[in-house]
Design an enzyme around this catalytic site. Structure first.
Site, PDB file in Angstrom:
ATOM      1  N   ASP A 187      24.946 -10.098  18.168  1.00 25.02           N
ATOM      2  CA  ASP A 187      24.222  -8.899  18.531  1.00 25.02           C
ATOM      3  C   ASP A 187      24.138  -8.588  20.169  1.00 25.02           C
ATOM      4  OD1 ASP A 187      21.927  -7.063  19.125  1.00 25.02           O
ATOM      5  OD2 ASP A 187      21.274  -7.565  17.004  1.00 25.02           O
ATOM      6  N   SER A 189      23.091  -3.172  17.907  1.00 29.13           N
ATOM      7  CA  SER A 189      22.274  -3.586  16.532  1.00 29.13           C
ATOM      8  C   SER A 189      22.262  -2.353  15.775  1.00 29.13           C
ATOM      9  CB  SER A 189      21.073  -4.348  16.920  1.00 29.13           C
ATOM     10  OG  SER A 189      20.911  -5.127  15.718  1.00 29.13           O
TER      11      SER A 189
END
Length: 259
Positions: free
Chosen positions: A157, A40
């Protein structure tokens, strides 16, 4: 033979900008980084550093880009972001540096970032291919940002299954692993809107896995950012400074480790 040092940068949205402060301290003390892995925001910052962009230049860009360019306020109030603006700005910065087409296998520092394939339900590690695409995939928070379609996969993610991929660095043969963990198991404030409810739920689900991966790290940095909401754009500088303070407080551990 000198020790091979790996740096792992965890996910955490705006809190992840504390990574910048940590890396600034590493640079000041000439701590070598031989491999970077991130998820991320950790994947976004780590990718830019691996591409050879100076950390102070990344900081300057972040601090001098008007906050209104990062988020669409109307969308934010509804709790759903159609476009991942802050990550998109980092990608635009990469392209501005003439690195929009750079491939992971050609980076100055070896780099890995993780995403999760919604089709097979497992982790997908970017070891090669477009850095820009890898950053887009690892920053696509489920329920907030659109997934990335790649090679028949639907990627989101990597924090869904591996928010602090220290295991990748151990597998890569690093002798010393430095980990920056910006998430918290217990938050200090109640979520203010649907966006924060979704993100908070997402991070709670990843707690056990993240805690388990810390066993691979030799030194763990935990910047004091628990009081900052994950998408609080106005507190970017505060996150960076928190990273600097934490790294400076523990730099002696790193120096001792690498002797």
């Amino acid at each position: 033979m000198s020790m091979k040092v790996g740096l792992v940068l965890g996910g955490g949205a705006i809190r992840g900008l504390a990574h910048i402060g940590v890396i600034k301290v590493f640079k000041k003390h000439q701590i070598p980084i031989d491999f970077i892995a991130g998820t991320s925001m950790g994947g976004a910052i780590g990718g830019l550093v691996a591409a050879g962009i100076d950390i102070e230049e990344i900081e300057e860009f972040i601090l001098n880009t008007p906050s209104y360019r990062f988020v669409d306020i109307g969308i934010l109030k509804r709790g759903i972001l159609a476009g991942n603006k802050i990550y998109a700005m980092l990608i635009q910065f990469l392209e501005h540096k003439g690195l929009g087409d750079i491939r992971i296998e050609d980076l100055k520092i070896p780099f890995r970032t993780v995403s999760v394939d919604l089709i097979k339900g497992d982790v997908f590690v970017f070891e090669e291919g477009s850095l820009v695409l890898a950053i887009r995939a690892t920053t696509s928070v489920p329920g907030i940002f659109s997934p990335v379609h790649y090679q028949g996969k639907v990627l989101v993610d990597g924090g869904v299954l591996n928010n602090l991929p220290a295991d990748l660095l151990r597998t890569a043969g690093m002798d010393a692993i430095l980990a920056v963990d910006v998430e918290r198991e217990h938050e200090e404030q109640e979520p203010r809107n649907l966006l924060e409810v979704v993100y908070r739920s997402f991070t709670i689900m990843t707690t056990v896995q993240r805690r388990g991966n810390l066993k691979f790290a030799d030194v763990v940095f935990r910047p004091e950012v628990g009081h900052i909401f994950a998408f609080d754009i106005g507190r970017i500088r505060e996150c960076i400074l928190a990273g600097e303070r934490e790294a400076q407080n523990k730099i002696h551990e790193v120096i001792s480790l690498l002797k």
